[in-house]
Motif scaffolding. Structure first.
Motif, PDB file in Angstrom:
ATOM      1  N   VAL A 155       0.605   9.145   5.762  1.00  0.00           N
ATOM      2  CA  VAL A 155      -0.627   8.534   5.636  1.00  0.00           C
ATOM      3  C   VAL A 155      -0.631   7.426   4.731  1.00  0.00           C
ATOM      4  O   VAL A 155       0.105   7.175   3.972  1.00  0.00           O
ATOM      5  CB  VAL A 155      -1.772   9.571   4.964  1.00  0.00           C
ATOM      6  CG1 VAL A 155      -2.293  10.714   5.996  1.00  0.00           C
ATOM      7  CG2 VAL A 155      -1.229  10.136   3.661  1.00  0.00           C
ATOM      8  N   SER A 156      -1.810   6.228   4.936  1.00  0.00           N
ATOM      9  CA  SER A 156      -1.900   5.222   4.201  1.00  0.00           C
ATOM     10  C   SER A 156      -3.180   5.027   3.777  1.00  0.00           C
ATOM     11  O   SER A 156      -3.777   4.617   2.486  1.00  0.00           O
ATOM     12  CB  SER A 156      -1.132   4.013   4.894  1.00  0.00           C
ATOM     13  OG  SER A 156      -1.630   3.772   6.106  1.00  0.00           O
ATOM     14  N   LYS A 157      -3.927   4.816   5.026  1.00  0.00           N
ATOM     15  CA  LYS A 157      -5.357   4.513   4.863  1.00  0.00           C
ATOM     16  C   LYS A 157      -6.179   5.772   4.317  1.00  0.00           C
ATOM     17  O   LYS A 157      -7.224   5.329   3.398  1.00  0.00           O
ATOM     18  CB  LYS A 157      -5.896   4.206   6.158  1.00  0.00           C
ATOM     19  CG  LYS A 157      -7.085   3.511   6.311  1.00  0.00           C
ATOM     20  CD  LYS A 157      -7.590   2.959   7.535  1.00  0.00           C
ATOM     21  CE  LYS A 157      -8.882   2.485   7.724  1.00  0.00           C
ATOM     22  NZ  LYS A 157      -9.298   1.915   9.129  1.00  0.00           N
ATOM     23  N   VAL A 158      -5.907   6.843   4.760  1.00  0.00           N
ATOM     24  CA  VAL A 158      -6.820   7.970   4.497  1.00  0.00           C
ATOM     25  C   VAL A 158      -6.064   8.632   3.063  1.00  0.00           C
ATOM     26  O   VAL A 158      -4.868   8.720   3.055  1.00  0.00           O
ATOM     27  CB  VAL A 158      -6.598   9.372   5.413  1.00  0.00           C
ATOM     28  CG1 VAL A 158      -7.524  10.397   4.990  1.00  0.00           C
ATOM     29  CG2 VAL A 158      -7.270   8.845   6.739  1.00  0.00           C
ATOM     30  N   VAL A 167       0.769  -1.172   0.018  1.00  0.00           N
ATOM     31  CA  VAL A 167       0.035   0.016  -0.015  1.00  0.00           C
ATOM     32  C   VAL A 167       0.909   1.151   0.041  1.00  0.00           C
ATOM     33  O   VAL A 167       1.736   1.256   0.542  1.00  0.00           O
ATOM     34  CB  VAL A 167      -0.702  -0.071   1.333  1.00  0.00           C
ATOM     35  CG1 VAL A 167      -1.677   1.134   1.392  1.00  0.00           C
ATOM     36  CG2 VAL A 167      -1.815  -1.240   1.285  1.00  0.00           C
ATOM     37  N   TYR A 173       2.117  -0.600   5.855  1.00  0.00           N
ATOM     38  CA  TYR A 173       0.858  -0.261   6.195  1.00  0.00           C
ATOM     39  C   TYR A 173       0.650  -0.767   7.604  1.00  0.00           C
ATOM     40  O   TYR A 173      -0.109   0.298   8.219  1.00  0.00           O
ATOM     41  CB  TYR A 173      -0.100  -0.801   4.937  1.00  0.00           C
ATOM     42  CG  TYR A 173      -1.413  -0.739   5.330  1.00  0.00           C
ATOM     43  CD1 TYR A 173      -2.083   0.565   4.973  1.00  0.00           C
ATOM     44  CD2 TYR A 173      -2.111  -1.532   6.058  1.00  0.00           C
ATOM     45  CE1 TYR A 173      -3.618   0.801   5.261  1.00  0.00           C
ATOM     46  CE2 TYR A 173      -3.446  -1.310   6.562  1.00  0.00           C
ATOM     47  CZ  TYR A 173      -4.439  -0.156   6.075  1.00  0.00           C
ATOM     48  OH  TYR A 173      -5.417   0.116   6.213  1.00  0.00           O
ATOM     49  N   ASP A 174       0.953  -1.875   7.868  1.00  0.00           N
ATOM     50  CA  ASP A 174       0.594  -2.201   9.236  1.00  0.00           C
ATOM     51  C   ASP A 174       1.028  -1.422  10.371  1.00  0.00           C
ATOM     52  O   ASP A 174       0.513  -1.329  11.349  1.00  0.00           O
ATOM     53  CB  ASP A 174       0.933  -3.799   9.280  1.00  0.00           C
ATOM     54  CG  ASP A 174       0.376  -4.611   8.551  1.00  0.00           C
ATOM     55  OD1 ASP A 174      -0.817  -4.381   7.923  1.00  0.00           O
ATOM     56  OD2 ASP A 174       0.788  -5.791   8.042  1.00  0.00           O
ATOM     57  N   GLN A 213      -1.188   1.446  11.529  1.00  0.00           N
ATOM     58  CA  GLN A 213      -2.534   1.167  12.137  1.00  0.00           C
ATOM     59  C   GLN A 213      -2.251   0.991  13.646  1.00  0.00           C
ATOM     60  O   GLN A 213      -1.668   0.601  14.156  1.00  0.00           O
ATOM     61  CB  GLN A 213      -2.996  -0.215  11.363  1.00  0.00           C
ATOM     62  CG  GLN A 213      -2.836  -0.064   9.943  1.00  0.00           C
ATOM     63  CD  GLN A 213      -3.349   1.171   9.238  1.00  0.00           C
ATOM     64  OE1 GLN A 213      -4.539   1.783   9.582  1.00  0.00           O
ATOM     65  NE2 GLN A 213      -2.641   1.884   8.422  1.00  0.00           N
TER      66      GLN A 213
END
Length: 557
Positions: A506-509, A440, A550-551, A554
């Motif tokens: 940022v990764s998710k957003v 990601v 990515y992990d 989080q």
């Protein structure tokens, strides 16, 4: 001897705290411990030498032609009948004369040399010239010279010594450029300097009023000691406002001290109008002399001691010859009192200048006055005292959470300022080709913004799910290159302005959501809204778990 006489002397002692705060606030943080140490040792060294020699000279009952007393030692030989009240009173005044010089010679003087100077002024300078004025056998006292609490005896002497010392030392490194233009070296703590000014003003009621002969005279003295500094400060504010376009905080902190120094000589001899006149003149003089000493003579005086104490001490003593209600020229007294005041000023100034010039020359030749360039740049706290910092356990910080409405920017209106694309530009920086962050894509968004907009930005980021950020206070400028302001009369090109740097990985957003949200939160349409930079991130590792990519970004459920 009245209790008030001793209470007043205690207030004069506490002036050491005021001087220490003013001088520390107007100088750099790396020298704050050195400033405090010098003010402490002024009093302690002064006590030793004044006890050993100074007091015996000053208060001798056997004066030679009114010029110098034969040292007497009743302090040691007649302990129980000794005049302890007068000794303590004169001692605290002596310490004040010595400590005035500290600020003018700050940030580049050898501590050992300063200690020697302090001993000399307390042993033979202050006791001799003060004896001329305050010992009934002194020649100026017999002529009727008026210096009730020491405009000349203490403050002019300190100011002249400060001028000589600062001249022989030379300016601080970086104070003047190659063309001789003055550069402002800002004090590190203006609130501390302001607190020192208030302490000094409060203690000045004891300084001027302790020797009052009765309650009526004391009330007159306290009234004049309020009128002169208040008028001086108002005049200084108006003068600097008209001159520079804004009222100068540093000058306005010097102004009440200038008015207090000016009224000290005639506090028991002038009326309210005279006190106001002294305030007007000293309020303007302190600005003019600070700028002349700095900009024209290129003498580096970080706290304005030459202007505040030297020039205003001279002016206050001279103006008493005009404004004294009993004998003043403007009150029908003729020229005699004015002539005596002028004679006293010249004599005290000449004696101080000759003795202290010799003292500083000898110190400079045999011991050295100034620390090395390396020591000056590092700061006198670590090099002279082994103190890493006077603020070692405290993290300098600025409150980044603005109160509602505080420093608020006006809401943007249609057509106002610049379009949002120009007001908050975005720059995308790509990683080298062939590098993949993880499965990601990871991106780092760096936002530079005004401090007052940080709370708005933080709230907006939380609303879209961004919870992790690193916030740093930074200094910087864009293509506008800052602005011009004035500090104590010196023009400053403020090229580096205080900003906040917010770093978000940022990764998710989506990055686009972060950018759009930040621009909307920061936008006002005015120059200086900020900038946004976007970078590719190669890798992220969570130290505790070893998770990557990515992990690692989080949170845990």
């Amino acid at each position: 001897m009245s209790v008030w006489y001793l209470v007043g002397a205690i207030l004069v002692f506490f002036m050491q705290c005021g001087f220490a705060a003013v001088e520390a606030g107007f100088t750099q943080a790396k020298n704050a411990g050195n400033i405090i140490m010098k003010n402490l040792m002024d009093f302690c060294i002064g006590t030793v030498v004044f006890m050993a020699l100074g007091y015996g000279i000053m208060n001798s009952e056997n004066y030679f032609f009114g010029l110098i007393g034969r040292p007497e030692y009743q302090l040691f030989t007649d302990f129980y009948s000794f005049n302890w009240s007068n000794f303590f009173f004169q001692l605290v005044f002596c310490a004040t004369a010595a400590t005035i010089v500290s600020g003018a010679m700050a940030e580049r003087t050898k501590f050992s040399s300063y200690c020697i100077y302090s001993a000399v002024i307390s042993a033979i300078v202050y006791p001799i010239e003060a004896g001329w004025v305050w010992n009934s056998q002194g020649w100026l006292a017999q002529l009727g010279f008026i210096d009730f609490a020491g405009s000349a005896v203490i403050h002019m002497v300190g100011g002249i010594t400060a001028l000589i010392g600062a001249t022989m030392l030379g300016p601080r490194i970086g104070k003047y450029d190659a063309k001789g233009n003055s550069r402002a070296i800002l004090g590190h703590n203006i609130p501390l300097a302001a607190m020192g000014v208030f302490i000094l003003w409060f203690c000045w009621y004891g300084f001027n009023g302790a020797a009052a002969s009765d309650v009526s005279q004391m009330a007159q003295i306290l009234g004049n000691t309020t009128i002169a500094p208040a008028v001086a400060t108002v005049v200084c504010m108006i003068f600097t406002w008209a001159k520079n376009g804004k009222p100068d905080v540093g000058m306005c902190l010097n102004a009440p001290l200038a008015g207090l120094v000016g009224i000290t000589a005639g506090c028991a001899s002038v009326d309210a109008i005279g006190a106001a006149v002294i305030g007007v003149i000293t309020g303007i003089a302190v600005v003019v002399v600070v700028e002349v000493v700095d900009l024209k003579l290129h003498i580096d005086d970080p706290v304005g001691a030459v202007a505040v104490h030297g020039s205003c001490g001279l002016l206050g003593t001279l103006l008493t010859g005009f404004l004294a209600t009993d004998g003043g020229l403007l009150y029908g007294g003729g020229l005699r009192q004015l002539g005596v005041q002028c004679l006293g000023i010249v004599a005290i100034a000449a004696y101080t200048a000759v003795v202290m010039t010799i003292v500083f020359l000898v110190l400079k030749k045999l011991h050295g006055l100034r620390v090395s360039a390396e020591e000056e740049l590092s700061g006198l706290d670590p090099t002279e005292h082994g103190l890493p910092s006077a603020y070692a356990d405290f993290m300098p910080s600025t409150n980044l959470t603005a109160l509602a409405g505080a420093n608020a920017y006006p809401a943007p209106t249609e057509g106002a300022g610049r379009p949002v694309d120009e007001a908050v530009p975005v720059q995308v920086v790509s990683a080298p080709s062939g590098i993949t962050a993880s499965d990601v894509k990871l991106s780092k968004v760096t936002i530079i913004c005004n401090q007052a907009k940080f709370e708005t930005l933080k709230t907006a980021m939380n609303d879209i799910g961004v919870t992790g950020m690193t916030v740093t206070q930074v200094l910087g400028c864009g293509i506008q290159k800052g602005r011009t302001e004035y500090y104590r009369g010196v023009a400053m090109n403020i090229n580096l302005l205080p900003k906040v740097q917010v770093d978000i990985v940022v990764s998710k957003v989506p990055v686009s959501s972060v950018i759009d949200t930040a621009r909307k939160a920061l936008y006002t349409g005015s120059i200086g809204d900020g900038k946004i930079f976007v970078y590719d991130v190669e890798q992220v590792v969570k130290v505790r778990t070893g998770e990557t990519g990515y992990d690692a970004l989080q949170g845990e459920e």
